[in-house]
Design an enzyme around this catalytic site. Sequence first.
Site, short mmCIF file in Angstrom:
data_model
loop_
_atom_site.label_atom_id
_atom_site.label_comp_id
_atom_site.label_asym_id
_atom_site.label_seq_id
_atom_site.Cartn_x
_atom_site.Cartn_y
_atom_site.Cartn_z
N ASP A 24 8.15 1.12 3.64
CA ASP A 24 9.40 1.82 3.95
C ASP A 24 9.72 2.80 2.82
O ASP A 24 10.73 2.69 2.13
CB ASP A 24 10.56 0.82 4.15
CG ASP A 24 10.85 0.01 2.88
OD1 ASP A 24 12.02 -0.40 2.71
OD2 ASP A 24 9.94 -0.19 2.06
N ASP A 29 7.59 2.15 -2.97
CA ASP A 29 6.54 2.21 -1.95
C ASP A 29 5.66 3.43 -2.20
O ASP A 29 4.43 3.36 -2.10
CB ASP A 29 7.14 2.35 -0.54
CG ASP A 29 8.11 1.25 -0.17
OD1 ASP A 29 9.25 1.28 -0.68
OD2 ASP A 29 7.74 0.36 0.59
N ASN A 53 14.32 0.94 3.29
CA ASN A 53 15.04 1.73 2.27
C ASN A 53 15.79 2.90 2.93
O ASN A 53 16.88 3.27 2.54
CB ASN A 53 14.06 2.31 1.25
CG ASN A 53 13.53 1.25 0.33
OD1 ASN A 53 14.27 0.38 -0.14
ND2 ASN A 53 12.23 1.27 0.09
N THR A 139 5.24 -3.86 2.14
CA THR A 139 6.22 -3.65 1.06
C THR A 139 7.59 -3.25 1.60
O THR A 139 8.42 -2.70 0.86
CB THR A 139 5.72 -2.54 0.11
OG1 THR A 139 5.55 -1.33 0.86
CG2 THR A 139 4.40 -2.92 -0.56
N PHE A 183 16.10 -7.64 -0.79
CA PHE A 183 16.34 -6.63 0.24
C PHE A 183 15.43 -6.76 1.47
O PHE A 183 15.93 -6.76 2.60
CB PHE A 183 16.19 -5.23 -0.38
CG PHE A 183 16.43 -4.10 0.59
CD1 PHE A 183 15.36 -3.45 1.18
CD2 PHE A 183 17.73 -3.72 0.93
CE1 PHE A 183 15.59 -2.40 2.09
CE2 PHE A 183 17.96 -2.68 1.83
CZ PHE A 183 16.88 -2.03 2.41
N ASN A 184 14.12 -6.81 1.29
CA ASN A 184 13.21 -6.81 2.45
C ASN A 184 13.46 -8.02 3.35
O ASN A 184 13.46 -7.91 4.57
CB ASN A 184 11.74 -6.80 2.01
CG ASN A 184 11.34 -5.45 1.42
OD1 ASN A 184 11.94 -4.43 1.75
ND2 ASN A 184 10.37 -5.46 0.53
N HIS A 253 8.84 -2.70 -7.63
CA HIS A 253 8.61 -3.94 -6.89
C HIS A 253 7.31 -3.89 -6.06
O HIS A 253 6.51 -4.81 -6.09
CB HIS A 253 9.77 -4.20 -5.92
CG HIS A 253 11.11 -4.24 -6.56
ND1 HIS A 253 11.60 -5.33 -7.26
CD2 HIS A 253 12.09 -3.30 -6.62
CE1 HIS A 253 12.82 -5.06 -7.71
NE2 HIS A 253 13.14 -3.85 -7.34
N ASP A 254 7.13 -2.82 -5.32
CA ASP A 254 6.03 -2.78 -4.36
C ASP A 254 4.66 -2.69 -5.02
O ASP A 254 3.65 -3.12 -4.44
CB ASP A 254 6.23 -1.61 -3.38
CG ASP A 254 7.49 -1.80 -2.56
OD1 ASP A 254 8.09 -0.79 -2.16
OD2 ASP A 254 7.89 -2.96 -2.35
O1 RIB Z 1 13.84 -5.66 -3.01
C1 RIB Z 1 12.91 -4.66 -3.31
C2 RIB Z 1 12.24 -4.14 -2.07
O2 RIB Z 1 13.20 -3.53 -1.22
C3 RIB Z 1 11.19 -3.06 -2.35
O3 RIB Z 1 10.19 -3.11 -1.36
C4 RIB Z 1 11.96 -1.79 -2.21
O4 RIB Z 1 11.12 -0.69 -1.83
C5 RIB Z 1 12.89 -2.16 -1.09
O5 RIB Z 1 12.18 -1.96 0.14
CA CA Z 2 9.64 -1.14 -0.08
#
Ligand code: RIB
Ligand code: CA
Length: 316
Positions: A24, A29, A53, A139, A183-184, A253-254
């Site tokens: 996303d 990403d 996102n 991701t 978040f994801n 993160h990704d």
């Molecule tokens: O919490 C972090 C995740 O949420 C990452 O994948 C960031 O790109 C968002 O999608």
């Molecule tokens: Ca992401």
Amino acid sequence: MACQDSDLCNRQIPDHVKVVLDMDPGVDDAVALLLALHNPHLEVLAVTTVSGNVSLRKATANALKIMQASGKHVPVYMGASRPLGGRRPVHAEGIHGSDGLGNSNLPAARQRPEKTGAFKMLADLIKTHRRKEVSMVATGPLTNVAMLFKSEPSLVARLDRIFVMGGVYDPSVEGNVTRYAEFNFYCDPEAADIVMKGGRAIVSSGLDVTCDPACAVDAEMLAAISSAKSKSADLACRILQHPVSRYSQFNLHDVFALFSLLYPEIFKMERCSVRVDCSKKARGRCIVTPSDRGNVLACKKVDSVRFKEHLVDGLR
Ligand code: RIB
Ligand code: CA
């Protein structure tokens, strides 16, 4: 630091790991996509996009922008525009910028997304490859992967491993949306639960490891990336500039999900089973059961020095 799981770590990276990236884009990403497209060990078969996102439309446009800027021509397929069950999607433009790429204003791509939908393509691709020949790096919210699992359950066992960025596995670590939720997994907890429960072999990077301050990109790290003096490094810096200056640092993160495929030896992982809470009260929370027979390897620690070395080298 050594990986804790012989099954995973004794595997030498074969010349070509065939992989589909489900994303996303999103700033982190985008950096993971750049690293994957230029990695000699990876054969990126396709990129699938999902609402997260930013909207599905923007995430797709961003994947195509990065593709164009990187000079690669991997097909991009559009996936889900909203979570399972059709709930209103959640976005994070406050963090990733209104364009979703750190307000880097990259030129629009000439390449268009493919006409086939993401999970139809995924099903066809898995069917036309040998068992366990294809892996996934996911991701964003897991809606596309969950839709594949629901519509073609027999294909789940044909996938090799799924490298997920999502969740929080240590109860003492806070989420980044609510106290509990990352978040994801917050965006689509039903999808996350389907995938984490049903996946044959999952390696998961949650906030426990992705928020390691020693791995965050700050001004100093941005300078180190810039010193790689390459198109990819310049592009990564252009995308990261805005969030790093605004927040003084940014967690990639990704990239952890991608590196858990490429460099498992830099992680400490623990085997477990994971369910995802879909209740109103604790939506997106991970329910973790340590188990030697679990289907999930959760990344708990990372060698930050080697993480950063691989990040700069991968963009060189
Ligand atoms: O919490 C972090 C995740 O949420 C990452 O994948 C960031 O790109 C968002 O999608
Ligand atoms: Ca992401």
